[in-house]
Design a protein around this motif. Structure first.
Motif, PDB file in Angstrom:
ATOM      1  N   ALA A   1       0.829  -1.207   0.000  1.00 57.83           N
ATOM      2  CA  ALA A   1       0.000   0.000   0.000  1.00 57.83           C
ATOM      3  C   ALA A   1       0.860   1.253   0.000  1.00 57.83           C
ATOM      4  CB  ALA A   1      -0.922  -0.014   1.225  1.00 57.83           C
ATOM      5  N   MET A   2       1.899   1.275   0.824  1.00 59.38           N
ATOM      6  CA  MET A   2       2.788   2.433   0.868  1.00 59.38           C
ATOM      7  C   MET A   2       3.492   2.623  -0.474  1.00 59.38           C
ATOM      8  SD  MET A   2       4.411   2.432   4.729  1.00 59.38           S
ATOM      9  CE  MET A   2       4.749   0.678   4.895  1.00 59.38           C
ATOM     10  N   GLY A   3       3.914   1.512  -1.066  1.00 57.19           N
ATOM     11  CA  GLY A   3       4.584   1.601  -2.360  1.00 57.19           C
ATOM     12  C   GLY A   3       3.665   2.088  -3.463  1.00 57.19           C
ATOM     13  N   LEU A   4       2.406   1.660  -3.444  1.00 52.91           N
ATOM     14  CA  LEU A   4       1.458   2.124  -4.457  1.00 52.91           C
ATOM     15  C   LEU A   4       1.209   3.620  -4.323  1.00 52.91           C
ATOM     16  CD1 LEU A   4      -1.151  -0.780  -4.538  1.00 52.91           C
ATOM     17  CD2 LEU A   4       0.560  -0.206  -6.272  1.00 52.91           C
ATOM     18  N   ALA A   5       1.149   4.112  -3.085  1.00 50.43           N
ATOM     19  CA  ALA A   5       0.994   5.554  -2.887  1.00 50.43           C
ATOM     20  C   ALA A   5       2.185   6.303  -3.469  1.00 50.43           C
ATOM     21  CB  ALA A   5       0.842   5.861  -1.402  1.00 50.43           C
ATOM     22  N   LYS A   6       3.370   5.761  -3.243  1.00 51.42           N
ATOM     23  CA  LYS A   6       4.551   6.437  -3.767  1.00 51.42           C
ATOM     24  C   LYS A   6       4.635   6.299  -5.290  1.00 51.42           C
ATOM     25  CE  LYS A   6       9.120   7.720  -2.446  1.00 51.42           C
ATOM     26  NZ  LYS A   6      10.460   7.275  -2.088  1.00 51.42           N
ATOM     27  N   LEU A   7       4.197   5.147  -5.804  1.00 48.88           N
ATOM     28  CA  LEU A   7       4.186   4.954  -7.252  1.00 48.88           C
ATOM     29  C   LEU A   7       3.248   5.957  -7.918  1.00 48.88           C
ATOM     30  CD1 LEU A   7       5.436   2.973  -9.336  1.00 48.88           C
ATOM     31  CD2 LEU A   7       3.364   1.606  -9.117  1.00 48.88           C
ATOM     32  N   ARG A   8       2.073   6.183  -7.310  1.00 52.58           N
ATOM     33  CA  ARG A   8       1.151   7.164  -7.869  1.00 52.58           C
ATOM     34  C   ARG A   8       1.749   8.572  -7.805  1.00 52.58           C
ATOM     35  NH1 ARG A   8      -4.475   8.170  -8.573  1.00 52.58           N
ATOM     36  NH2 ARG A   8      -4.738   5.918  -8.763  1.00 52.58           N
ATOM     37  N   SER A   9       2.443   8.859  -6.720  1.00 47.92           N
ATOM     38  CA  SER A   9       3.040  10.186  -6.589  1.00 47.92           C
ATOM     39  C   SER A   9       4.109  10.424  -7.648  1.00 47.92           C
ATOM     40  CB  SER A   9       3.630  10.368  -5.187  1.00 47.92           C
ATOM     41  OG  SER A   9       4.869   9.710  -5.050  1.00 47.92           O
ATOM     42  N   GLN A  10       4.792   9.361  -8.064  1.00 49.90           N
ATOM     43  CA  GLN A  10       5.778   9.510  -9.139  1.00 49.90           C
ATOM     44  C   GLN A  10       5.109  10.015 -10.410  1.00 49.90           C
ATOM     45  OE1 GLN A  10       7.649   5.717  -9.673  1.00 49.90           O
ATOM     46  NE2 GLN A  10       8.874   5.846  -7.816  1.00 49.90           N
ATOM     47  N   HIS A  11       3.947   9.443 -10.730  1.00 55.49           N
ATOM     48  CA  HIS A  11       3.255   9.828 -11.957  1.00 55.49           C
ATOM     49  C   HIS A  11       2.672  11.239 -11.851  1.00 55.49           C
ATOM     50  CE1 HIS A  11       3.781   5.861 -13.577  1.00 55.49           C
ATOM     51  NE2 HIS A  11       3.133   5.300 -12.574  1.00 55.49           N
ATOM     52  N   LEU A  12       2.282  11.636 -10.647  1.00 54.35           N
ATOM     53  CA  LEU A  12       1.687  12.960 -10.459  1.00 54.35           C
ATOM     54  C   LEU A  12       2.729  14.042 -10.204  1.00 54.35           C
ATOM     55  CD1 LEU A  12      -1.371  12.011  -8.221  1.00 54.35           C
ATOM     56  CD2 LEU A  12      -1.341  12.450 -10.679  1.00 54.35           C
ATOM     57  N   GLY A  13       3.953  13.630  -9.848  1.00 52.34           N
ATOM     58  CA  GLY A  13       5.006  14.595  -9.578  1.00 52.34           C
ATOM     59  C   GLY A  13       4.816  15.347  -8.281  1.00 52.34           C
ATOM     60  N   ASN A  14       4.197  14.700  -7.283  1.00 52.22           N
ATOM     61  CA  ASN A  14       4.043  15.376  -5.992  1.00 52.22           C
ATOM     62  C   ASN A  14       4.546  14.483  -4.860  1.00 52.22           C
ATOM     63  OD1 ASN A  14       2.020  13.486  -5.714  1.00 52.22           O
ATOM     64  ND2 ASN A  14       0.347  14.944  -5.942  1.00 52.22           N
TER      65      ASN A  14
END
Length: 366
Positions: A112-125
């Protein structure tokens, strides 16, 4: 955060703190589990503000209800189902049953933590963590304290709300029978060479020395992190000590094989080796047939179904492996989503990612 018994007055106070933090940080996307208590309070608050809720469960849904909801009271179960129905996505860190291994919970949290960070990579935040935690470390590894420690070490900002007044006097959940073999988290990779069965007898020694010899050299280069390996024909099966180690091995294999002259095998348009990799819980035991340590289980079987659907010359990884790499090694690797792909032998359809190196050395979450 903590699992606790329902109490309308205490929940109202905690919900106000959660709402205040969500407003302050303008949270629009959330990832997490749906256990009774903290998880569900946050999930309900996320949905109430019209934000995107993504659920990550550590094992089969029915077992999760028995382990993480009913012990805190039956009233949590319908709230769980309402949030699950309203969620934008449900990710099963593993679809296996609960087998009595506490690491299954820790693994689900890391995904779950990794998916949050993976999404943040795509959003740039920047990803943030919210935890309802009393500050006390759990017995053994894991628990909310372990999740907070991992996040602060690897991902950054964590906001902790102290859930004062909660009752953690819970019913004992059902316990599966004791496991016969040790359980570990394993990073598994499988390779194969398309067209191997059509190679003529005269070129098989070239393939064995050139292709399989190159694979052997890479495995030897990573000897300190390879826990077990096996080969048959054109295939390699290996288990590495971490997700990052498996990623390095897979990419080094492709780098080494990219320089091989496949025309020596009578193949003018060969794309090279296919490699699939996965990260998840598995059993570890001594193999009574080979006499070596071996790993087996549901997640090993899933890993074996990836490489047959991987394009030649590429490395495909599962969402759990991509999530762990985003959490632990964002500066070294990049995982690009390629879609939901049906795995070999009717194993099911899963999100898959293409693994490459992060050549710029940039942390894509910053």
């Amino acid at each position: 955060g903590h699992i606790f018994a329902g109490d309308a007055q205490i929940e109202a106070g905690l919900r106000q703190q959660i709402d205040d933090w969500l407003d302050e940080r303008n949270v629009g996307i959330a990832f997490g589990a749906l256990a009774a208590g903290a998880d569900l309070l946050v999930a309900e608050a996320v949905l109430a503000r019209g934000a995107e809720l993504n659920i990550v469960l550590p094992f089969a849904v029915d077992d999760f209800i028995e382990q993480s909801l009913r012990p805190a009271g039956e009233s949590w179960v319908p709230r769980f189902k309402r949030c699950l129905d309203a969620a934008a996505s449900l990710t099963m860190a593993t679809e296996m049953a609960y087998v009595g291994d506490p690491e299954q919970f820790a693994y689900g949290s890391r995904v779950a933590m990794g998916l949050a960070k993976l999404r943040s990579q795509h959003l740039g935040n920047k990803p943030l963590q919210l935890a309802l935690w009393d500050g006390q470390a759990a017995r053994g590894a894991g628990g909310t304290g372990g999740d907070v420690a991992i996040w602060r070490k690897l991902a950054g900002e964590s906001r902790v709300l102290e859930p004062s007044g909660i009752s953690r006097n819970l019913a004992r959940p059902p316990s599966p029978d004791a496991l016969p073999h040790e359980r570990v988290l394993a990073a598994m990779l499988f390779t194969d060479f398309p067209g191997f069965s059509k190679l003529t007898e005269t070129v098989l020694p070239i393939f064995w020395d050139g292709v399989m010899g190159s694979i052997a050299d890479v495995i030897e280069d990573h000897r300190s992190t390879v826990l077990t390996q096996n080969s048959w024909g054109d295939a390699l099966y290996a288990v590495a000590s971490s997700a990052a180690d498996a990623a390095r091995i897979a990419l080094d294999l492709q780098d080494r094989l990219r320089n091989f002259d496949y025309s020596r095998l009578g193949l003018d348009n060969c794309g090279g080796m296919r490699i699939g990799a996965h990260f998840g819980p598995a059993f570890r035991t001594d193999d009574r047939i080979t006499g070596r340590v071996n790993y087996y289980g549901t997640e090993v079987s899933r890993a074996a179904r990836i490489e047959p659907v991987t394009p030649p010359g590429a490395v495909f990884v599962t969402e759990p492996l991509a999530a762990i790499l985003a959490l632990e090694s964002p500066e070294e690797f990049r995982c690009r989503y390629v879609g939901r792909i049906s795995l070999a032998k009717d194993y099911g359809t899963f999100p898959m990612y293409s693994l490459t190196r992060n050549e710029a050395g940039q942390d894509w979450s910053s």
